[in-house]
Scaffold this motif. Structure first.
Motif, PDB file in Angstrom:
ATOM      1  N   THR A  25     -14.483 -23.638  52.021  1.00 27.43           N
ATOM      2  CA  THR A  25     -14.238 -22.390  51.311  1.00 27.43           C
ATOM      3  C   THR A  25     -13.405 -22.689  50.072  1.00 27.43           C
ATOM      4  O   THR A  25     -12.340 -23.308  50.168  1.00 27.43           O
ATOM      5  CB  THR A  25     -13.507 -21.376  52.211  1.00 27.43           C
ATOM      6  N   SER A  27     -11.382 -21.689  46.420  1.00 30.30           N
ATOM      7  CA  SER A  27     -10.464 -20.656  45.942  1.00 30.30           C
ATOM      8  C   SER A  27     -10.025 -20.984  44.523  1.00 30.30           C
ATOM      9  O   SER A  27     -10.474 -21.968  43.925  1.00 30.30           O
ATOM     10  CB  SER A  27      -9.232 -20.582  46.856  1.00 30.30           C
ATOM     11  N   PRO A  99     -14.684 -17.677  43.748  1.00 33.76           N
ATOM     12  CA  PRO A  99     -13.578 -17.895  44.691  1.00 33.76           C
ATOM     13  C   PRO A  99     -13.824 -17.119  45.978  1.00 33.76           C
ATOM     14  O   PRO A  99     -14.198 -15.944  45.951  1.00 33.76           O
ATOM     15  CB  PRO A  99     -12.362 -17.348  43.925  1.00 33.76           C
ATOM     16  N   GLY A 100     -13.639 -17.777  47.098  1.00 34.41           N
ATOM     17  CA  GLY A 100     -13.915 -17.168  48.398  1.00 34.41           C
ATOM     18  C   GLY A 100     -15.243 -17.599  48.991  1.00 34.41           C
ATOM     19  O   GLY A 100     -15.467 -17.393  50.195  1.00 34.41           O
ATOM     20  N   ASP A 101     -16.135 -18.174  48.181  1.00 30.88           N
ATOM     21  CA  ASP A 101     -17.410 -18.658  48.709  1.00 30.88           C
ATOM     22  C   ASP A 101     -17.202 -19.921  49.551  1.00 30.88           C
ATOM     23  O   ASP A 101     -16.321 -20.735  49.269  1.00 30.88           O
ATOM     24  CB  ASP A 101     -18.385 -18.983  47.573  1.00 30.88           C
ATOM     25  N   THR A 102     -18.041 -20.058  50.564  1.00 31.84           N
ATOM     26  CA  THR A 102     -18.028 -21.245  51.417  1.00 31.84           C
ATOM     27  C   THR A 102     -19.327 -22.022  51.191  1.00 31.84           C
ATOM     28  O   THR A 102     -20.416 -21.454  51.318  1.00 31.84           O
ATOM     29  CB  THR A 102     -17.919 -20.861  52.900  1.00 31.84           C
TER      30      THR A 102
END
Length: 342
Positions: A25, A27, A99-102
């Protein structure tokens, strides 16, 4: 035996699909470290307000952050025992990463060719990076020279036929991207798509001396575990090889001076790590405009560029010798498409 020594050349099979471990993930931390490690300052990847003026919801993560993250996932299965990463082809950025994507990665083995010395061979893989919604965000082919661990029968060589370059029609322009309100003052330069001519060469002037600590931090940041980057006993010369992606990002960032408006990488046509890079080398870069194309997105054009990174002692715009081989000062020869304002 609970530990894993990694795969060797004889462990790969044509058609095998490898699901790589440890999704990640991302950030704003990765962005901050990326911009600290490289002199990266593209406006689209630095400012939410600038990105919003270009039709996006916010500033996405840098295209090469996505590349390094996906690449790093593949290393334990593809290049842990590599002698060298040799090249790339048919690379496309298929979706923005926020940001926040895995991200996770999977690779298909598409080629195998044992070297004549019988001690190593070249493995070709097609890798895809996918987000948490199983949507592909990146794909590329790379080939790696990998050590053999034991004597095995020589397999019939399979070398994939790859496109020499992606066509403009193959490019994926992010949905909503609109450069009609592009602010050239905030971007840092006034050069538009029409200001670049095919065949033009640009000396980007600036240089950076690579430090051991920086490349070690970068390689760990992307969770790249290849032994040649960490273990000084792994090479006969006792040197730790600089991760090729570190050179790519450094070269891309240095190209800002002259290509500040080359905001997004959307395709990787080909690339070669021509010679090894080590701590203490001073890297400078130059670019050549290979092609231009229009896109359907408002105010958005595409440039196909050659990005060349060289170390100290290189002659201006020198690439190959009379024998057709790369000169020893050449570190990187990268062919890619970028999006720029019209």
């Amino acid at each position: 035996m609970k530990t894993n020594a990694g795969r060797f050349f004889e462990d790969y099979r044509i058609g095998e699909v490898i699901a790589h471990a440890v999704p990640r993930t991302l950030s704003g931390g990765e962005r901050a470290l990326y911009h600290a490690l490289y002199p990266a300052r593209g406006a689209l990847y630095s400012s939410d307000a600038f990105a919003q003026s270009c039709g996006l919801a916010a500033s996405p993560l840098d295209d090469l952050i996505a590349f390094h993250t996906v690449f790093g996932k593949t290393v334990p299965d593809i290049s842990l025992n590599a002698v060298a990463n040799l090249g790339y082809a048919e690379g496309r950025w298929l979706g923005l990463v926020w940001p926040g994507d895995t991200l996770r990665a999977e690779s298909e083995v598409i080629g195998l060719k044992e070297n004549s010395n019988g001690k190593s061979g070249v493995v070709y893989v097609r890798t895809r990076g996918l987000n948490q919604h199983e949507q592909p965000v990146l794909e590329y082919v790379r080939w790696v020279m990998v050590r053999k661990n034991r004597a095995t029968p020589t397999p019939d060589p399979v070398v994939p036929v790859l496109k020499p370059a992606l066509a403009a029609a193959d490019l994926v322009v992010p949905a909503g991207l609109d450069f009609t309100r592009y602010d050239f003052t905030l971007a840092g330069e006034t050069h538009r798509w029409g200001d670049y001519a095919v065949g033009e060469k640009i000396d980007h002037v600036d240089g950076v001396t690579i430090e051991e600590a920086e490349h070690m931090l970068a390689t760990r940041l992307w969770q790249n575990t290849a032994k040649v980057h960490f273990d000084a006993t792994f090479r006969e010369d006792g040197k730790r090889l600089i991760y090729g992606g570190h050179v790519i990002s450094l070269a891309r960032a240095l190209s800002f001076n002259g290509l500040a408006n080359a905001q997004m990488i959307v395709a990787l046509n080909g690339g070669a790590h021509a010679n090894p890079c080590f701590a203490g080398d001073t890297v400078k870069v130059w670019s050549e405009v290979l092609d231009r194309a229009e896109t359907a997105a408002p105010g958005v054009g595409a440039l196909r560029l050659r990005l060349v990174a060289v170390k100290q002692g290189a002659a201006p715009f020198a690439l190959k010798g009379a024998d057709g081989k790369y000169l020893p000062e050449v570190l990187l020869d990268l062919d890619y498409w970028v999006l720029v304002p019209v």
